[in-house]
Design an enzyme around this catalytic site. Sequence first.
Site, PDB file in Angstrom:
ATOM      1  N   LYS A   1       0.832  -1.214   0.000  1.00 38.57           N
ATOM      2  CA  LYS A   1       0.000   0.000   0.000  1.00 38.57           C
ATOM      3  C   LYS A   1       0.857   1.250   0.000  1.00 38.57           C
ATOM      4  CE  LYS A   1      -2.109  -0.812   3.926  1.00 38.57           C
ATOM      5  NZ  LYS A   1      -1.715  -2.132   4.385  1.00 38.57           N
TER       6      LYS A   1
ATOM      7  N   ARG B   1      -9.568   1.580   9.578  1.00 37.24           N
ATOM      8  CA  ARG B   1      -9.206   0.186   9.799  1.00 37.24           C
ATOM      9  C   ARG B   1     -10.268  -0.562  10.586  1.00 37.24           C
ATOM     10  NH1 ARG B   1      -3.301   0.868   9.448  1.00 37.24           N
ATOM     11  NH2 ARG B   1      -2.186  -1.061   9.750  1.00 37.24           N
TER      12      ARG B   1
ATOM     13  N   ARG C   1      11.153  -6.132   4.274  1.00 39.13           N
ATOM     14  CA  ARG C   1      10.843  -4.706   4.169  1.00 39.13           C
ATOM     15  C   ARG C   1      11.822  -3.857   4.982  1.00 39.13           C
ATOM     16  NH1 ARG C   1       4.601  -3.115   4.648  1.00 39.13           N
ATOM     17  NH2 ARG C   1       4.774  -3.381   6.886  1.00 39.13           N
TER      18      ARG C   1
ATOM     19  N   ARG D   1      11.163  -2.153  10.605  1.00 40.89           N
ATOM     20  CA  ARG D   1      10.192  -1.722  11.610  1.00 40.89           C
ATOM     21  C   ARG D   1      10.090  -2.758  12.716  1.00 40.89           C
ATOM     22  NH1 ARG D   1       4.893  -0.103   8.252  1.00 40.89           N
ATOM     23  NH2 ARG D   1       3.957  -1.060  10.082  1.00 40.89           N
TER      24      ARG D   1
ATOM     25  N   ARG E   1      -0.771  -8.812  13.311  1.00 41.01           N
ATOM     26  CA  ARG E   1      -1.310  -7.749  12.454  1.00 41.01           C
ATOM     27  C   ARG E   1      -2.210  -8.333  11.366  1.00 41.01           C
ATOM     28  NH1 ARG E   1       3.849  -5.092  10.536  1.00 41.01           N
ATOM     29  NH2 ARG E   1       2.517  -3.708   9.360  1.00 41.01           N
TER      30      ARG E   1
HETATM   31  P1  AMP Z   1       0.752   0.724   9.230  1.00 36.86           P
HETATM   32  O1  AMP Z   1       1.989   1.508   8.953  1.00 36.86           O
HETATM   33  O2  AMP Z   1      -0.454   1.258   8.488  1.00 36.86           O
HETATM   34  O3  AMP Z   1       0.945  -0.756   9.051  1.00 36.86           O
HETATM   35  O4  AMP Z   1       0.399   0.951  10.791  1.00 36.86           O
HETATM   36  C1  AMP Z   1       1.298   0.544  11.804  1.00 36.86           C
HETATM   37  C2  AMP Z   1       0.567   0.438  13.124  1.00 36.86           C
HETATM   38  O5  AMP Z   1       0.005   1.716  13.487  1.00 36.86           O
HETATM   39  C3  AMP Z   1      -0.617  -0.520  13.135  1.00 36.86           C
HETATM   40  O6  AMP Z   1      -0.236  -1.873  13.332  1.00 36.86           O
HETATM   41  C4  AMP Z   1      -1.432   0.045  14.296  1.00 36.86           C
HETATM   42  O7  AMP Z   1      -0.829  -0.292  15.534  1.00 36.86           O
HETATM   43  C5  AMP Z   1      -1.264   1.550  14.108  1.00 36.86           C
HETATM   44  N1  AMP Z   1      -2.293   2.102  13.217  1.00 36.86           N
HETATM   45  C6  AMP Z   1      -2.095   2.676  11.990  1.00 36.86           C
HETATM   46  N2  AMP Z   1      -3.248   3.095  11.456  1.00 36.86           N
HETATM   47  C7  AMP Z   1      -4.218   2.767  12.356  1.00 36.86           C
HETATM   48  C8  AMP Z   1      -5.635   2.904  12.383  1.00 36.86           C
HETATM   49  N3  AMP Z   1      -6.306   3.459  11.358  1.00 36.86           N
HETATM   50  N4  AMP Z   1      -6.295   2.455  13.477  1.00 36.86           N
HETATM   51  C9  AMP Z   1      -5.645   1.906  14.525  1.00 36.86           C
HETATM   52  N5  AMP Z   1      -4.316   1.712  14.564  1.00 36.86           N
HETATM   53  C10 AMP Z   1      -3.605   2.137  13.484  1.00 36.86           C
END
Ligand code: AMP
Length: 216
Positions: free
Chosen positions: A13, A88, A127, A160, A171
């Site tokens: 994404k 989400r 990654r 990360r 996740r």
């Molecule tokens: P991402 O970079 O989008 O994979 O997000 C990394 C982490 O940030 C996720 O595993 C969640 O812990 C938190 N996070 C990001 N976006 C959201 C969201 N819309 N709602 C809740 N937690 C989020």
Amino acid sequence: MRLLIMGPPGAGKGTQAVLIQKHFDIPHVSTGDLFREAVKNNSPLGVSVRKYIEHGELVPDDITIQVVIDRLKHDDCKNGFLFDGFPRTIPQAVALDSILSNLNITLDAVINVVVSNQKLMERIAGRRVCKVCNAGYHVVTNKPKVEGVCDKCGGELYQRKDDTAETVQNRLKVYNDQTKPLLDYYDKRNIIKNVNGLGEIQDTFKEVLASLGVKQ
Ligand code: AMP
């Protein structure tokens, strides 16, 4: 253009989001990036969300929604935006609808990047991200020119903390339980554009543009 990009962790994404952002000249609003930045700066937001991120859990809806409301107030969102990683959960999607309806605007499309589970694990394991500018790389499919160094800004690349095997499993589970139902939510409005995330980055991007009716 007012867009969302969805898909499981590791679907690519973020990579597509950067290309879409450039093409349409709209801001790429990634809640994950906003949270990671807050954690890096040790801000009050960062302190409150760190534990969720490190365990692959979702940050509570009220905190997440407030972050998005604040971000949408910035001038750069006036002519469109691309949300990546938000919404989400169903409550987040409902909140987004009400925020947008108060602004008298609607979403143009939801891009859904489709990738099999096996591929996701491989993708995530390789990654790497730039510590300075957040650019994304992969040790096999999207290597930087110099190992461990960002092509764009020379920053150091890192893995990360939430990209470890155990956290990734969590996740993916969180995605399947809480985020996947959103596909039905948006499908009812006929705004979902499914694209194949398994191929080359540029091929997926071509599919994205075609799905949005852009002539190439
Ligand atoms: P991402 O970079 O989008 O994979 O997000 C990394 C982490 O940030 C996720 O595993 C969640 O812990 C938190 N996070 C990001 N976006 C959201 C969201 N819309 N709602 C809740 N937690 C989020």
